[in-house]
Design a protein around this motif. Structure first.
Motif, PDB file in Angstrom:
ATOM      1  N   VAL A  12      43.366 -17.925  73.621  1.00 52.34           N
ATOM      2  CA  VAL A  12      43.551 -19.035  72.676  1.00 52.34           C
ATOM      3  C   VAL A  12      45.002 -19.148  72.181  1.00 52.34           C
ATOM      4  CG1 VAL A  12      42.793 -20.064  70.515  1.00 52.34           C
ATOM      5  CG2 VAL A  12      41.121 -18.998  72.034  1.00 52.34           C
ATOM      6  N   PRO A  13      45.650 -18.062  71.716  1.00 52.83           N
ATOM      7  CA  PRO A  13      47.052 -18.223  71.287  1.00 52.83           C
ATOM      8  C   PRO A  13      47.970 -18.698  72.418  1.00 52.83           C
ATOM      9  CG  PRO A  13      46.153 -16.198  70.402  1.00 52.83           C
ATOM     10  CD  PRO A  13      45.165 -16.706  71.403  1.00 52.83           C
ATOM     11  N   ALA A  14      47.731 -18.205  73.639  1.00 55.04           N
ATOM     12  CA  ALA A  14      48.550 -18.642  74.775  1.00 55.04           C
ATOM     13  C   ALA A  14      48.314 -20.117  75.072  1.00 55.04           C
ATOM     14  CB  ALA A  14      48.234 -17.791  76.003  1.00 55.04           C
ATOM     15  N   ALA A  15      47.051 -20.540  75.021  1.00 56.47           N
ATOM     16  CA  ALA A  15      46.744 -21.955  75.251  1.00 56.47           C
ATOM     17  C   ALA A  15      47.333 -22.823  74.144  1.00 56.47           C
ATOM     18  CB  ALA A  15      45.231 -22.152  75.328  1.00 56.47           C
ATOM     19  N   ALA A  16      47.349 -22.316  72.915  1.00 54.25           N
ATOM     20  CA  ALA A  16      47.932 -23.071  71.807  1.00 54.25           C
ATOM     21  C   ALA A  16      49.447 -23.194  71.960  1.00 54.25           C
ATOM     22  CB  ALA A  16      47.595 -22.390  70.482  1.00 54.25           C
ATOM     23  N   ALA A  17      50.080 -22.178  72.534  1.00 53.37           N
ATOM     24  CA  ALA A  17      51.537 -22.197  72.690  1.00 53.37           C
ATOM     25  C   ALA A  17      51.988 -23.105  73.829  1.00 53.37           C
ATOM     26  CB  ALA A  17      52.049 -20.776  72.933  1.00 53.37           C
ATOM     27  N   ARG A  18      51.119 -23.347  74.780  1.00 51.95           N
ATOM     28  CA  ARG A  18      51.524 -24.074  75.997  1.00 51.95           C
ATOM     29  C   ARG A  18      52.090 -25.457  75.716  1.00 51.95           C
ATOM     30  NH1 ARG A  18      47.888 -23.481  81.414  1.00 51.95           N
ATOM     31  NH2 ARG A  18      49.585 -23.748  82.914  1.00 51.95           N
ATOM     32  N   PRO A  19      51.460 -26.277  74.859  1.00 54.00           N
ATOM     33  CA  PRO A  19      52.033 -27.620  74.637  1.00 54.00           C
ATOM     34  C   PRO A  19      53.332 -27.617  73.849  1.00 54.00           C
ATOM     35  CG  PRO A  19      49.698 -27.525  73.992  1.00 54.00           C
ATOM     36  CD  PRO A  19      50.175 -26.129  74.156  1.00 54.00           C
ATOM     37  N   LEU A  20      53.652 -26.507  73.189  1.00 59.38           N
ATOM     38  CA  LEU A  20      54.806 -26.462  72.301  1.00 59.38           C
ATOM     39  C   LEU A  20      56.036 -25.830  72.938  1.00 59.38           C
ATOM     40  CD1 LEU A  20      52.958 -25.257  69.064  1.00 59.38           C
ATOM     41  CD2 LEU A  20      53.406 -27.611  69.796  1.00 59.38           C
ATOM     42  N   ALA A  21      55.854 -25.173  74.076  1.00 58.91           N
ATOM     43  CA  ALA A  21      56.952 -24.416  74.697  1.00 58.91           C
ATOM     44  C   ALA A  21      57.468 -25.130  75.940  1.00 58.91           C
ATOM     45  CB  ALA A  21      56.480 -23.012  75.044  1.00 58.91           C
ATOM     46  N   ARG A  22      58.747 -24.921  76.213  1.00 58.22           N
ATOM     47  CA  ARG A  22      59.377 -25.539  77.384  1.00 58.22           C
ATOM     48  C   ARG A  22      59.742 -24.527  78.460  1.00 58.22           C
ATOM     49  NH1 ARG A  22      60.442 -30.801  76.308  1.00 58.22           N
ATOM     50  NH2 ARG A  22      60.575 -31.448  74.126  1.00 58.22           N
ATOM     51  N   THR A  23      59.687 -23.247  78.150  1.00 58.93           N
ATOM     52  CA  THR A  23      60.001 -22.193  79.118  1.00 58.93           C
ATOM     53  C   THR A  23      58.919 -21.119  79.048  1.00 58.93           C
ATOM     54  OG1 THR A  23      61.299 -20.853  77.564  1.00 58.93           O
ATOM     55  CG2 THR A  23      62.472 -22.584  78.797  1.00 58.93           C
ATOM     56  N   PRO A  24      58.745 -20.319  80.106  1.00 63.00           N
ATOM     57  CA  PRO A  24      57.765 -19.223  80.050  1.00 63.00           C
ATOM     58  C   PRO A  24      58.055 -18.235  78.929  1.00 63.00           C
ATOM     59  CG  PRO A  24      58.435 -19.636  82.314  1.00 63.00           C
ATOM     60  CD  PRO A  24      59.342 -20.463  81.458  1.00 63.00           C
ATOM     61  N   GLU A  25      59.335 -17.917  78.753  1.00 67.57           N
ATOM     62  CA  GLU A  25      59.701 -16.996  77.680  1.00 67.57           C
ATOM     63  C   GLU A  25      59.386 -17.588  76.313  1.00 67.57           C
ATOM     64  OE1 GLU A  25      61.874 -16.114  81.349  1.00 67.57           O
ATOM     65  OE2 GLU A  25      61.668 -17.944  80.147  1.00 67.57           O
ATOM     66  N   GLY A  26      59.649 -18.889  76.169  1.00 68.37           N
ATOM     67  CA  GLY A  26      59.330 -19.566  74.918  1.00 68.37           C
ATOM     68  C   GLY A  26      57.838 -19.587  74.654  1.00 68.37           C
ATOM     69  N   MET A  27      57.039 -19.765  75.708  1.00 64.84           N
ATOM     70  CA  MET A  27      55.588 -19.775  75.546  1.00 64.84           C
ATOM     71  C   MET A  27      55.090 -18.401  75.114  1.00 64.84           C
ATOM     72  SD  MET A  27      52.678 -20.921  78.288  1.00 64.84           S
ATOM     73  CE  MET A  27      50.968 -20.401  78.118  1.00 64.84           C
TER      74      MET A  27
END
Length: 267
Positions: A199-214
């Motif tokens: 869930v936290p990873a899925a929540a981060a996906r729309p907000l991040a532009r790079t893998p490290e940022g996600m």
């Protein structure tokens, strides 16, 4: 009241698990390994039963059985069995065997719900040390192999061309996943560990532009969910583990809405 020692221990335990689970959860999401995480987590109940039977550390028992389950899944998958069916059979079988084994142990029945859904308010300073030690190990593994793991995740052929063995990287992910399951079982329980990974990873996906940022965003969302869920459980007298997952789900809904607004603005 909020600074009572048991709440401080609970907060540190929740943040420690979140910091380890959320970045690893990014690879779980990218590789579509959610069911793999659930199977490993469910098998940990058998590890708990064996630990109590032989007077071992619950962390050790859960870690060993989680590693065995992950290895068994890898071996059977290589023999051509359908992965979704295989994971379903192994996950439910391991959970059932663990629950049956626990039923034969004196005094375990009363504590079984804690291992299924977590009992973060009961963690000791020793548990906190184990959780942060496990989180440090997972973060060290991910940091050490980040580039190779990312390459193997994106394209197996590209990984081979770069001299990276995708199977070795899979083993590293399996080890990290087993450690997270072992340290998280007392915080959110075997039935909810998968949610804290995904869930936290899925929540981060729309907000991040790079893998490290996600990965960084997922860790932040996981920590916020742990603290927010702990506060909500204390304020509303609800089960702590499920409340932490509800907080993470709320973050996911919020990020999905923000992601939709961003796409409309870009469009």
């Amino acid at each position: 009241m909020i600074f009572d020692p048991f709440l401080i221990r609970a907060a540190l335990a929740g943040v420690g698990v979140a910091l380890a689970a959320a970045p690893l959860g990014c690879f779980v999401v990218w590789r579509r390994m959610a069911y793999f995480g659930d199977a490993t987590a469910h098998a940990a109940i058998l590890g708990v039963a064996l630990s109590l039977a032989f007077s071992l550390s619950v962390f050790v028992g859960a870690l060993v059985v989680a590693l065995l389950m992950a290895g068994l899944v890898s071996v059977l998958a290589d023999r051509g069995l359908a992965m979704d069916t295989l994971l379903g059979v192994l996950a439910h079988s391991a959970l059932a065997v663990g629950l049956v084994a626990a039923s034969f142990l004196t005094g375990v029945r009363l504590d079984l719900m804690a291992y299924l859904f977590g009992d973060i308010l009961a963690v000791s300073w020793g548990d906190v040390a184990v959780i942060w030690g496990g989180a440090g190990l997972v973060l060290a593994l991910l940091g050490w192999r980040w580039s190779a793991l990312l390459t193997a995740t994106l394209n197996g052929d590209l990984a081979h061309a770069a001299g990276i063995d995708p199977r070795r990287e899979q083993v590293i992910l399996t080890l990290a996943l087993a450690v997270v399951v072992a340290v998280a079982i007392k915080v959110v329980g075997a039935l909810l560990i998968g949610a804290l990974l995904v869930v936290p990873a899925a929540a981060a996906r729309p907000l991040a532009r790079t893998p490290e940022g996600m990965a960084a965003m997922a860790a932040l969302i996981g920590a916020i969910s742990a603290i927010g869920g702990l506060w909500a459980a204390f304020a509303f007298d609800t089960p702590t583990g499920p409340t932490i997952v509800c907080a993470a789900a709320f973050c996911f809904a919020l990020s999905a809405g923000l992601g939709g607004l961003r796409r409309r603005e870009d469009g």
